[in-house]
Write a protein that holds these residues in place. Structure first.
Motif, PDB file in Angstrom:
ATOM      1  N   ARG A   1      -9.532   1.159 -20.599  1.00 48.07           N
ATOM      2  CA  ARG A   1      -8.613   2.265 -20.311  1.00 48.07           C
ATOM      3  C   ARG A   1      -7.382   2.214 -21.226  1.00 48.07           C
ATOM      4  O   ARG A   1      -6.830   3.264 -21.587  1.00 48.07           O
ATOM      5  N   MET A   2      -6.942   1.026 -21.574  1.00 46.11           N
ATOM      6  CA  MET A   2      -5.841   0.923 -22.543  1.00 46.11           C
ATOM      7  C   MET A   2      -6.223   1.585 -23.860  1.00 46.11           C
ATOM      8  O   MET A   2      -5.421   2.293 -24.480  1.00 46.11           O
TER       9      MET A   2
ATOM     10  N   LEU B   1      -6.458   5.522 -22.992  1.00 43.04           N
ATOM     11  CA  LEU B   1      -5.296   6.201 -22.430  1.00 43.04           C
ATOM     12  C   LEU B   1      -3.966   5.696 -22.975  1.00 43.04           C
ATOM     13  O   LEU B   1      -2.978   6.438 -22.984  1.00 43.04           O
ATOM     14  N   GLY B   2      -3.927   4.439 -23.388  1.00 44.26           N
ATOM     15  CA  GLY B   2      -2.677   3.825 -23.813  1.00 44.26           C
ATOM     16  C   GLY B   2      -2.267   2.716 -22.862  1.00 44.26           C
ATOM     17  O   GLY B   2      -2.627   2.735 -21.680  1.00 44.26           O
TER      18      GLY B   2
ATOM     19  N   PHE C   1       0.569   1.905 -21.478  1.00 44.04           N
ATOM     20  CA  PHE C   1       1.409   2.266 -20.335  1.00 44.04           C
ATOM     21  C   PHE C   1       0.756   3.327 -19.453  1.00 44.04           C
ATOM     22  O   PHE C   1       0.807   3.235 -18.226  1.00 44.04           O
ATOM     23  N   GLU C   2       0.134   4.327 -20.063  1.00 44.03           N
ATOM     24  CA  GLU C   2      -0.440   5.407 -19.265  1.00 44.03           C
ATOM     25  C   GLU C   2      -1.561   4.929 -18.343  1.00 44.03           C
ATOM     26  O   GLU C   2      -1.749   5.472 -17.257  1.00 44.03           O
ATOM     27  N   GLN C   3      -2.314   3.883 -18.774  1.00 40.69           N
ATOM     28  CA  GLN C   3      -3.380   3.389 -17.903  1.00 40.69           C
ATOM     29  C   GLN C   3      -2.841   2.787 -16.609  1.00 40.69           C
ATOM     30  O   GLN C   3      -3.564   2.664 -15.623  1.00 40.69           O
TER      31      GLN C   3
ATOM     32  N   ARG D   1      -1.084   4.169 -14.536  1.00 42.63           N
ATOM     33  CA  ARG D   1      -1.121   5.184 -13.481  1.00 42.63           C
ATOM     34  C   ARG D   1      -2.408   5.110 -12.666  1.00 42.63           C
ATOM     35  O   ARG D   1      -2.477   5.694 -11.575  1.00 42.63           O
TER      36      ARG D   1
ATOM     37  N   THR E   1       0.929   1.805  -6.920  1.00 46.55           N
ATOM     38  CA  THR E   1       2.352   1.748  -7.282  1.00 46.55           C
ATOM     39  C   THR E   1       2.895   0.328  -7.133  1.00 46.55           C
ATOM     40  O   THR E   1       3.795  -0.079  -7.876  1.00 46.55           O
TER      41      THR E   1
ATOM     42  N   GLN F   1       1.891  -1.195 -10.351  1.00 49.48           N
ATOM     43  CA  GLN F   1       2.711  -0.651 -11.438  1.00 49.48           C
ATOM     44  C   GLN F   1       4.084  -1.317 -11.466  1.00 49.48           C
ATOM     45  O   GLN F   1       4.575  -1.726 -12.520  1.00 49.48           O
TER      46      GLN F   1
END
Length: 329
Positions: A240-241, A244-245, A247-249, A251, A255, A258
């Motif tokens: 996913r990194m 998506l990136g 940081f964005e992964q 999400r 929480t 995160q």
């Protein structure tokens, strides 16, 4: 001038003989994709199982100097530690005629272990993909990232040849493919820095996590190993990194996760930054290249001792037991 390369002219390599030296992880993949690109490819390899595999795959295979003597483009896809011992034979075989010599890693040229003569074009096409991945993507018509460099531009067209090779091995000119221009030293630097910081820090974190959780808090080792990496969840996060990136992964996580990851990442940043700075300096100045060269000359005693220590650890023993239960070994 942009550092991004998205396409290359494979026709520059038409009518030329390309010698792939070494038929291992990268050699096999690149040789097959070059052949599928309509190019004339031969293989240079010592008399071992890799040579026999190349012959079974339909390539004409020669000893390394003989392959080099027959080629216009020579691709140095041998292991980094082997290349210096054979490079002089390659140069003698090529002689004074024009040739393009391609490296898949900047290491040996960057740190002076190989000094190519100025009479050749010396380029680098360094895939950011394992050989099996190259072949899988090639079968789907997809490209992949490469770093592209030039050390000698004897002909004035070395960058064009580098881009042509990158296209010929299926990296650029296809969906998902991109080339980025760097120097040989920059490629070697970030490759080594990744190996000296990201991966050892992850390994060290695993080792410390395992020891603390099992020794101090009595957590079953199977549970710890599954939490760390054995479940495959970590591989999914890494995937996913990539899509998506970093940081964005996040999400995709709870929480609670995160908050825990972001707060501790910034908490640990200064400490990790110091480790990265120290390792970066040692790599850039050539200290590691000298250390590794001396280690090899001595017969790799520290290398072997490190492997013994890793294999003898509680974590390795418990991993072996778990993987046997899971049918992975």
């Amino acid at each position: 001038m942009s550092s991004i390369v998205l396409s290359g002219d494979v026709s520059l390599l038409k009518g030329k003989v390309i010698a792939v030296l070494g038929y291992g992880n990268q050699g096999e993949a690149q040789a097959k994709v070059l052949r599928d690109s309509g190019l004339e490819v031969i293989v240079g390899n010592v008399n071992d199982e890799y040579r026999r595999r190349a012959e079974r795959d339909g390539f004409r295979v020669y000893d390394i100097p003989e392959a080099a003597s027959r080629a216009d483009v020579i691709m140095m896809l041998l292991p980094d530690e082997v290349q210096p011992s054979v490079f002089n034979d390659v140069v003698k075989a090529v002689g004074d005629r024009d040739a393009v010599i391609d490296f898949a890693s900047g290491y040996n040229v960057a740190f002076g272990l190989i000094r190519p003569p100025d009479r050749y074009d010396v380029v680098m096409v360094a895939p950011r993909m394992i050989g099996a991945g190259i072949l899988e993507l090639h079968s789907k018509g997809m490209g992949y990232p490469v770093l592209i460099g030039v050390a000698n531009d004897h002909s004035g067209r070395a960058w064009d040849y580098a881009a042509a090779i990158a296209a010929g091995v299926g990296a650029i000119g296809r969906p998902g493919g991109i080339g980025v221009k760097v120097t040989f030293k920059q490629e070697a630097f970030i490759d080594l820095l990744d190996e000296h910081t990201n991966w050892p820090l992850i390994l060290a974190s695993f080792m410390a996590f395992f020891d603390v959780a099992t020794e101090r808090y009595g957590v079953p080792p199977e549970a710890v190993l599954l939490e760390l990496y054995a479940s495959g969840e970590m591989a999914e996060v890494a995937s996913r990194m990539a899509s998506l990136g970093a940081f964005e992964q996040l999400r995709l996580h709870s929480t609670t996760s995160q908050y825990g990851q972001l707060s501790r990442a910034f908490k640990f940043y200064d400490m990790i930054r110091r480790v990265v700075e120290d390792e970066a300096s040692q790599i850039w100045l050539g200290d590691f290249a000298r250390e590794w060269a001396l280690e090899q000359l001595a017969g790799r005693p520290k290398f072997n001792a490190l492997w013994d220590a890793a294999r003898g650890s509680d974590m390795a023993r418990e991993e072996d037991r778990l993987f046997r239960l899971l049918g992975r070994r």
